[in-house]
Design a protein around this motif. Sequence first.
Motif, short mmCIF file in Angstrom:
data_model
loop_
_atom_site.label_atom_id
_atom_site.label_comp_id
_atom_site.label_asym_id
_atom_site.label_seq_id
_atom_site.Cartn_x
_atom_site.Cartn_y
_atom_site.Cartn_z
N HIS A 115 4.69 13.41 14.76
CA HIS A 115 3.93 14.56 15.28
C HIS A 115 4.66 15.20 16.45
O HIS A 115 4.82 16.44 16.50
N TYR A 116 5.13 14.39 17.41
CA TYR A 116 5.84 14.92 18.57
C TYR A 116 7.13 15.62 18.14
O TYR A 116 7.50 16.66 18.70
N THR A 117 7.82 15.05 17.17
CA THR A 117 9.08 15.64 16.70
C THR A 117 8.83 17.01 16.09
O THR A 117 9.53 17.99 16.43
N ARG A 118 7.85 17.11 15.22
CA ARG A 118 7.54 18.40 14.59
C ARG A 118 7.11 19.42 15.63
O ARG A 118 7.54 20.58 15.59
N PHE A 119 6.26 18.98 16.57
CA PHE A 119 5.78 19.90 17.62
C PHE A 119 6.95 20.42 18.45
O PHE A 119 7.03 21.62 18.74
N GLN A 120 7.88 19.53 18.83
CA GLN A 120 8.97 19.94 19.69
C GLN A 120 9.91 20.92 19.00
O GLN A 120 10.44 21.84 19.64
N TRP A 121 10.14 20.72 17.69
CA TRP A 121 10.94 21.70 16.95
C TRP A 121 10.24 23.06 16.94
O TRP A 121 10.88 24.10 17.15
N ILE A 133 22.77 29.42 18.76
CA ILE A 133 22.59 28.12 19.39
C ILE A 133 23.68 27.16 18.91
O ILE A 133 24.28 27.36 17.85
N ILE A 134 23.96 26.15 19.72
CA ILE A 134 24.78 25.02 19.29
C ILE A 134 23.81 23.91 18.94
O ILE A 134 23.13 23.36 19.81
N LEU A 135 23.71 23.61 17.67
CA LEU A 135 22.66 22.71 17.19
C LEU A 135 22.70 21.34 17.87
O LEU A 135 21.66 20.83 18.28
N PHE A 136 23.87 20.75 18.00
CA PHE A 136 23.94 19.41 18.59
C PHE A 136 23.37 19.40 20.01
O PHE A 136 22.59 18.51 20.36
N ASP A 137 23.74 20.39 20.83
CA ASP A 137 23.26 20.44 22.21
C ASP A 137 21.74 20.63 22.26
O ASP A 137 21.05 19.95 23.03
N GLU A 138 21.24 21.53 21.42
CA GLU A 138 19.80 21.78 21.40
C GLU A 138 19.04 20.56 20.87
O GLU A 138 17.95 20.23 21.35
N ALA A 139 19.61 19.89 19.89
CA ALA A 139 18.95 18.70 19.33
C ALA A 139 18.88 17.58 20.36
O ALA A 139 17.89 16.85 20.44
N GLN A 140 19.93 17.41 21.17
CA GLN A 140 19.89 16.40 22.22
C GLN A 140 18.77 16.67 23.22
O GLN A 140 18.03 15.76 23.60
N ILE A 141 18.65 17.92 23.64
CA ILE A 141 17.60 18.28 24.60
C ILE A 141 16.22 18.04 23.99
O ILE A 141 15.33 17.43 24.59
N LEU A 142 16.06 18.52 22.77
CA LEU A 142 14.78 18.38 22.06
C LEU A 142 14.40 16.91 21.87
O LEU A 142 13.26 16.50 22.14
N LEU A 143 15.36 16.11 21.47
CA LEU A 143 15.06 14.70 21.21
C LEU A 143 14.85 13.92 22.50
O LEU A 143 14.12 12.92 22.50
N CYS A 144 15.45 14.36 23.58
CA CYS A 144 15.16 13.75 24.88
C CYS A 144 13.69 13.99 25.24
O CYS A 144 13.00 13.08 25.72
N GLN A 145 13.22 15.20 24.99
CA GLN A 145 11.81 15.50 25.23
C GLN A 145 10.89 14.66 24.35
O GLN A 145 9.89 14.10 24.81
N VAL A 146 11.25 14.56 23.08
CA VAL A 146 10.46 13.75 22.14
C VAL A 146 10.44 12.29 22.58
O VAL A 146 9.38 11.65 22.65
N ALA A 147 11.62 11.75 22.87
CA ALA A 147 11.74 10.32 23.19
C ALA A 147 10.95 9.97 24.44
O ALA A 147 10.23 8.95 24.47
N CYS A 148 11.06 10.79 25.48
CA CYS A 148 10.36 10.48 26.73
C CYS A 148 8.85 10.58 26.57
O CYS A 148 8.10 9.74 27.07
N GLU A 161 17.40 18.86 30.94
CA GLU A 161 18.79 19.01 30.50
C GLU A 161 19.69 17.94 31.10
O GLU A 161 20.58 17.42 30.41
N GLN A 162 19.48 17.59 32.37
CA GLN A 162 20.32 16.57 33.01
C GLN A 162 20.11 15.21 32.36
O GLN A 162 21.08 14.48 32.09
N ARG A 163 18.85 14.85 32.08
CA ARG A 163 18.58 13.57 31.45
C ARG A 163 19.16 13.54 30.03
O ARG A 163 19.74 12.54 29.61
N ALA A 164 19.00 14.61 29.30
CA ALA A 164 19.55 14.68 27.95
C ALA A 164 21.08 14.59 28.00
O ALA A 164 21.71 13.90 27.18
#
Length: 418
Positions: A115-121, A133-148, A161-164
């Motif tokens: 649910h969090y993953t779909r919402f964050q996308w 966009i650069i997909l890899f960079d955006e995916a790292q930021i997005l997944l950092c938000q999801v993971a935390c 962005e710094q944590r990602a």
Amino acid sequence: MSTLTKIPCEKTIDSSLYLLLEGYPFIQNRCRKYESDIFQTRLFGKKVVCFTGEEAAEIFYNDYLFKRKGAAPKRVQRTLLGQQGVQGLDGKMHQSRKKMFLSIMTPENLKTLIHYTRFQWEYNSIRWNNSNIILFDEAQILLCQVACKWAGVPLDHYEIEQRAFDLGKMIDGFGAVGPRYWEGCSARKRSEEWISNIIVQIRTGKIKPPKDSAAYIIAWHRNQNSKLLNPQVAAVELLNIVRPIVAIATYITFGALAMFKHPECRAKLQLRDPNYNEMFVQEVRRLYPFTPFVGALAKKDFLWEQYLFHKDTLVLLDIYGMNHDSRIWLHPYEFNPERFFDWEHSPYLFMPQGGGNELGHRCAGEMVTLEVMKASLDFIANHLSYKVPVQDLKYPLSRIPTLPKSRFIMSHVKRKVN
């Protein structure tokens, strides 16, 4: 009495430079050269035995013969893994720590993660409207938000962005020398300080994560002596939840690359068949490079297949080579999700993130990887329209970990209105 068979041996004094130059196929290349599934060499001044194949994997994950404690090089601990984490434990201590991780991977928690993953996308894609966009960079930021969020780790908007970036540098630095490695070490230090402080605040009641979250479970986990984990060790283990989720950005980038190179596969993903989605994800994990090999130390002298293994010898199991072995996979360098249609699951054949059974040393987060990949690649296939401009999409196998050189640029990115 059976006759011992001599393990083929590299004639070089040390093969470290060849490992750095060849990267992922290093073990595979020598197995082909010696026409053997096993050989001996020296890496960074240390005697190493390398092997491959299902029988090798099965013996490698035998806890009576191999141990993980002391196997991971310090350089990997200083970047990717941290010190005193679950990957380097054995016996009852490992079992206790592994059960802690498995208690986080409940069906309900996995549903929440999806649910969090779909919402964050959905949320992050709002600001991509018709931009590049650069997909890899955006995916790292997005997944950092999801993971935390999923792990119960507070994350202020200004630090995302710094944590990602730091989590990504820890992953990127483990197979490197020079600046990449030192950036990974610095990122590990900053990240452990950040998470250690959160562990302390949870224990003093200043931060109150949900009781079923990774942050709560790890902060209050007790070791074999019924003592709470040292805050630094607890931080390593909480990062072992957050960091691997951010690492999935690599697989997502390769998944987008596979859709671009194989538009017929993207068309099949758009049919929304969950079975095909899973086959596609598994094929991305098989074909594209991620984990090069895994290591362990021989617990004692023992004989296997007439080869003598000596106590404390470092042994490397070739993960990349097994995922590209023509004896296991038909046309192993072709992208073919349908090969998983009638795949008979084996813990010793398909091991993109390491093998063994669930209670052993197999990655506890493998199901997390699968679910995050399925949700993410489904979103890209079905909820985004974009173009792929001319760019350098080659990924050098000499680089560990590797990635398309352009990190996959997408232009005119828009959310589809379904």
